[in-house]
Motif scaffolding. Structure first.
Motif, PDB file in Angstrom:
ATOM      1  N   SER A   1       0.828  -1.207   0.000  1.00 41.66           N
ATOM      2  CA  SER A   1       0.000   0.000   0.000  1.00 41.66           C
ATOM      3  C   SER A   1       0.861   1.255   0.000  1.00 41.66           C
ATOM      4  CB  SER A   1      -0.926  -0.012   1.213  1.00 41.66           C
ATOM      5  OG  SER A   1      -1.647   1.194   1.315  1.00 41.66           O
ATOM      6  N   ASP A   2       1.867   1.294   0.859  1.00 40.49           N
ATOM      7  CA  ASP A   2       2.744   2.471   0.926  1.00 40.49           C
ATOM      8  C   ASP A   2       3.481   2.694  -0.388  1.00 40.49           C
ATOM      9  OD1 ASP A   2       1.937   2.858   3.512  1.00 40.49           O
ATOM     10  OD2 ASP A   2       3.747   2.047   4.438  1.00 40.49           O
ATOM     11  N   VAL A  22      -4.719  13.664  -5.601  1.00 37.77           N
ATOM     12  CA  VAL A  22      -4.684  12.461  -6.428  1.00 37.77           C
ATOM     13  C   VAL A  22      -4.082  11.316  -5.620  1.00 37.77           C
ATOM     14  CG1 VAL A  22      -3.793  11.422  -8.532  1.00 37.77           C
ATOM     15  CG2 VAL A  22      -4.500  13.822  -8.546  1.00 37.77           C
ATOM     16  N   ARG A  23      -4.838  10.232  -5.513  1.00 41.26           N
ATOM     17  CA  ARG A  23      -4.415   9.058  -4.768  1.00 41.26           C
ATOM     18  C   ARG A  23      -4.636   7.821  -5.629  1.00 41.26           C
ATOM     19  NH1 ARG A  23      -1.982   9.330   0.041  1.00 41.26           N
ATOM     20  NH2 ARG A  23      -3.338   7.837   1.076  1.00 41.26           N
ATOM     21  N   ALA A  24      -4.068   6.706  -5.179  1.00 46.28           N
ATOM     22  CA  ALA A  24      -4.258   5.429  -5.876  1.00 46.28           C
ATOM     23  C   ALA A  24      -5.530   4.759  -5.378  1.00 46.28           C
ATOM     24  CB  ALA A  24      -3.056   4.524  -5.656  1.00 46.28           C
ATOM     25  N   TYR A  25      -6.331   4.266  -6.303  1.00 48.20           N
ATOM     26  CA  TYR A  25      -7.583   3.601  -5.979  1.00 48.20           C
ATOM     27  C   TYR A  25      -7.668   2.267  -6.712  1.00 48.20           C
ATOM     28  CZ  TYR A  25      -9.529   7.832  -3.859  1.00 48.20           C
ATOM     29  OH  TYR A  25      -9.757   8.921  -3.052  1.00 48.20           O
ATOM     30  N   ILE A  74       2.555   1.746  -3.451  1.00 40.24           N
ATOM     31  CA  ILE A  74       1.630   2.190  -4.495  1.00 40.24           C
ATOM     32  C   ILE A  74       1.252   3.653  -4.309  1.00 40.24           C
ATOM     33  CG2 ILE A  74      -0.709   1.884  -5.391  1.00 40.24           C
ATOM     34  CD1 ILE A  74      -0.382  -1.120  -4.830  1.00 40.24           C
ATOM     35  N   GLN A  75       0.953   4.056  -3.073  1.00 42.45           N
ATOM     36  CA  GLN A  75       0.585   5.447  -2.827  1.00 42.45           C
ATOM     37  C   GLN A  75       1.773   6.386  -3.040  1.00 42.45           C
ATOM     38  OE1 GLN A  75      -2.234   6.465  -2.849  1.00 42.45           O
ATOM     39  NE2 GLN A  75      -3.686   5.145  -1.763  1.00 42.45           N
ATOM     40  N   GLY A  76       2.980   5.931  -2.692  1.00 47.24           N
ATOM     41  CA  GLY A  76       4.164   6.748  -2.963  1.00 47.24           C
ATOM     42  C   GLY A  76       4.369   6.971  -4.441  1.00 47.24           C
ATOM     43  N   GLU A  77       4.204   5.924  -5.231  1.00 45.66           N
ATOM     44  CA  GLU A  77       4.316   6.053  -6.683  1.00 45.66           C
ATOM     45  C   GLU A  77       3.194   6.918  -7.256  1.00 45.66           C
ATOM     46  OE1 GLU A  77       6.638   4.246  -9.371  1.00 45.66           O
ATOM     47  OE2 GLU A  77       7.449   5.374  -7.679  1.00 45.66           O
ATOM     48  N   ALA A  78       2.015   6.823  -6.657  1.00 45.36           N
ATOM     49  CA  ALA A  78       0.901   7.658  -7.117  1.00 45.36           C
ATOM     50  C   ALA A  78       1.225   9.132  -6.948  1.00 45.36           C
ATOM     51  CB  ALA A  78      -0.372   7.296  -6.351  1.00 45.36           C
ATOM     52  N   ARG A  79       1.831   9.502  -5.816  1.00 51.34           N
ATOM     53  CA  ARG A  79       2.218  10.907  -5.608  1.00 51.34           C
ATOM     54  C   ARG A  79       3.264  11.336  -6.622  1.00 51.34           C
ATOM     55  NH1 ARG A  79       1.973   9.030  -0.230  1.00 51.34           N
ATOM     56  NH2 ARG A  79       4.247   8.792  -0.148  1.00 51.34           N
ATOM     57  N   ARG A  80       4.231  10.461  -6.883  1.00 51.97           N
ATOM     58  CA  ARG A  80       5.285  10.808  -7.841  1.00 51.97           C
ATOM     59  C   ARG A  80       4.706  10.998  -9.246  1.00 51.97           C
ATOM     60  NH1 ARG A  80       7.813   8.588 -11.783  1.00 51.97           N
ATOM     61  NH2 ARG A  80       6.814   6.554 -11.486  1.00 51.97           N
ATOM     62  N   ILE A  81       3.871  10.064  -9.676  1.00 44.78           N
ATOM     63  CA  ILE A  81       3.291  10.136 -11.014  1.00 44.78           C
ATOM     64  C   ILE A  81       2.409  11.376 -11.154  1.00 44.78           C
ATOM     65  CG2 ILE A  81       1.682   9.003 -12.594  1.00 44.78           C
ATOM     66  CD1 ILE A  81       2.699   6.317 -11.474  1.00 44.78           C
ATOM     67  N   SER A  82       1.635  11.661 -10.125  1.00 44.73           N
ATOM     68  CA  SER A  82       0.735  12.809 -10.167  1.00 44.73           C
ATOM     69  C   SER A  82       1.493  14.095 -10.467  1.00 44.73           C
ATOM     70  CB  SER A  82      -0.020  12.924  -8.841  1.00 44.73           C
ATOM     71  OG  SER A  82      -0.827  14.073  -8.816  1.00 44.73           O
ATOM     72  N   GLU A  83       2.596  14.319  -9.779  1.00 43.48           N
ATOM     73  CA  GLU A  83       3.383  15.531  -9.993  1.00 43.48           C
ATOM     74  C   GLU A  83       4.151  15.478 -11.310  1.00 43.48           C
ATOM     75  OE1 GLU A  83       3.183  18.259  -8.250  1.00 43.48           O
ATOM     76  OE2 GLU A  83       1.668  17.260  -7.020  1.00 43.48           O
ATOM     77  N   ALA A  84       4.635  14.294 -11.672  1.00 48.24           N
ATOM     78  CA  ALA A  84       5.468  14.177 -12.876  1.00 48.24           C
ATOM     79  C   ALA A  84       4.685  14.460 -14.153  1.00 48.24           C
ATOM     80  CB  ALA A  84       6.098  12.776 -12.934  1.00 48.24           C
ATOM     81  N   VAL A  85       3.424  14.029 -14.214  1.00 50.30           N
ATOM     82  CA  VAL A  85       2.666  14.172 -15.464  1.00 50.30           C
ATOM     83  C   VAL A  85       1.664  15.312 -15.410  1.00 50.30           C
ATOM     84  CG1 VAL A  85       2.934  11.699 -15.855  1.00 50.30           C
ATOM     85  CG2 VAL A  85       0.813  12.554 -14.870  1.00 50.30           C
ATOM     86  N   GLY A  86       1.442  15.930 -14.237  1.00 48.44           N
ATOM     87  CA  GLY A  86       0.512  17.054 -14.150  1.00 48.44           C
ATOM     88  C   GLY A  86      -0.934  16.665 -13.920  1.00 48.44           C
TER      89      GLY A  86
END
Length: 457
Positions: A169-170, A271-274, A172-184
């Protein structure tokens, strides 16, 4: 015959055991209530079907509170509860409760009058419990039962959550934060919300009811498809030139599909992972020659290699699915069975059959470790065949497959890219598509305004 002292000791011992057991149950209810409150805080709006379920639950809670509670020597009233919760109407009466409650016999057509924000239901339920002297935690658990907000309640562990699920879980959510900022993704979702945009297949369009189509704007990758039941149907494929191919009798598998998505639900719009779960049907050739009238079973595809399944939406009430890949027809009776199969209920409201559950240790446990078998004919699912590797998760589980794909990627295809890399590519595609459309749209607006400012037609 035992003496009085022995009897008193046994009674006291039994009482201690009962109180200890009640204490353990209370602790679990407290955890469930905290879990439910947290999910309510992260969800700004509910799906229509959940709104009706919660309104009916709140109606029962308020009725229970009014029957049990006393107010200044008299019976507790709905008006007093509404007043205390700050939910009075313009005349100071309890009429505003009509936006939050529905009696059991009410028709679903009245759902448009109900409030979609779960925070108001929570406030009223907690107020009713407090004023009537009821257990607030038990009331909150009862409030969310039957809704998507209750997803994972029954899977909360007694003590600590499994370490491998916490780490998954940690990660996936960490990657979700990274992707959110990286792609806008924050810009992407903010633009959709403020401009009121809906996807229309080839681009975007302004829409006063754009919130109904938010589920279509969410980038996701498919993880696994579960088989629930199987039926017969008539399939008419569509040829590349647009003509209809030769129809044939096919197997129609009612399935529940689980994906991993990046979404902005909740008041903060972070933005979070669901995990997103939805009903589909998978159409395949009928396995093995069969005698007329012999039903199919979920074991028929076991060990049998067939062509990839055609994945479609669930049939309408008349038994039809119309898609770009062809047309499916099942009997009206089978259509009703498919639309109401356990764990795979369909809905006539757009996207209301999509369950979005935030990734957490509890949701991973409850959704990935279900009792339903994998649909082996659906080949594009990420968890079908990730690369081999040692895992912290129990071998052979879906959690282990998820862990391997997160770290190592796929056994074949996509150049071995890992799951979050593929999800990032999908999210970037969504964002860049909207940027291009917005650029073209703003350019056209500027040209129109310049033309108008010159007085020309």
């Amino acid at each position: 015959m035992p003496g009085t002292q022995d009897t008193n000791f046994e009674v006291a011992h039994m009482k201690d055991q009962m109180e200890a057991q009640m204490g353990r149950q209370r602790s679990q209810v407290e955890r469930q209530a905290a879990f439910a409150r947290a999910k309510i805080a992260k969800n700004a709006k509910m799906k229509d079907s959940d709104v009706v379920r919660m309104a009916r639950s709140l109606h029962a809670i308020i009725e229970q509170a009014c029957a049990a509670g006393l107010k200044e020597g008299g019976r507790l009233t709905k008006g007093a509860i509404a007043h205390e919760a700050g939910k009075r109407d313009g005349s100071g009466k309890s009429g505003a409760l009509e936006r939050f409650t529905r009696p059991p016999q009410s028709e679903d057509k009245d759902r448009k009058r109900l409030t979609r924000e779960p925070a108001g239901y929570l406030k009223l339920a907690e107020t009713a419990a407090k004023m009537a002297g009821l257990d607030p935690d038990g009331i909150i658990v009862a409030l969310v039962q039957g809704t998507r907000l209750a997803e994972g309640l029954d899977m909360l562990p007694e003590n600590a959550e499994a370490e491998h699920l916490v780490m998954l879980s940690d990660a996936i959510q960490g990657e979700a934060r990274r992707i959110s900022e990286a792609v806008g993704l924050p810009w992407y979702y903010d633009t959709i919300e403020k401009q009121g945009l809906s996807p229309n297949g080839s681009g975007w369009e302004a829409d006063y009811e754009s919130f109904l189509w938010e589920w279509q704007t969410v980038p996701k990758v498919e993880l696994v498809t579960e088989e629930l039941a199987v039926f017969f149907g008539d399939w008419g494929p569509k040829q590349p030139d647009g003509t209809s191919g030769k129809g044939r009798r096919m197997a129609v598998w009612a399935c529940r599909r689980i994906g991993l998505a990046l979404a902005p639900f909740g008041p903060s719009r972070e933005v979070r992972a669901y995990l997103v779960r939805r009903p589909i049907v998978a159409v395949t050739y009928i396995p093995r020659p069969r005698k007329a009238g012999v039903p199919l079973s979920l074991t028929d595809l076991s060990g049998l290699m067939v062509d990839d399944a055609v994945v479609l939406s669930t049939p309408d009430e008349q038994g039809h699915v119309f898609s770009t890949r062809g047309t499916l027809a099942v009997s009206v009776e089978d259509a009703q069975a498919i639309r109401t199969v356990c764990g795979c209920e369909s809905c006539d409201f757009p996207g209301d059959d999509h369950e979005f559950v935030e990734v957490s240790p509890a949701s991973l446990a409850s959704i990935l470790d279900s009792r339903f078998p994998d649909a082996k004919a659906v080949r594009e699912d990420a968890l079908r065949l990730p690369k081999a590797g040692v895992t912290l998760s129990p071998p052979g589980t879906r959690a282990a497959s998820l862990e391997r794909d997160l770290r190592l990627g796929q056994h074949s295809g996509a150049d071995g890219e890992t799951l979050m890399v593929r999800l990032e590519a999908r999210a970037r595609e969504y964002v860049e598509g909207l940027r291009s459309w917005m650029y073209a749209e703003t350019t056209r607006i500027e040209e129109d305004l310049i033309t108008m400012s010159g007085g020309a037609r």
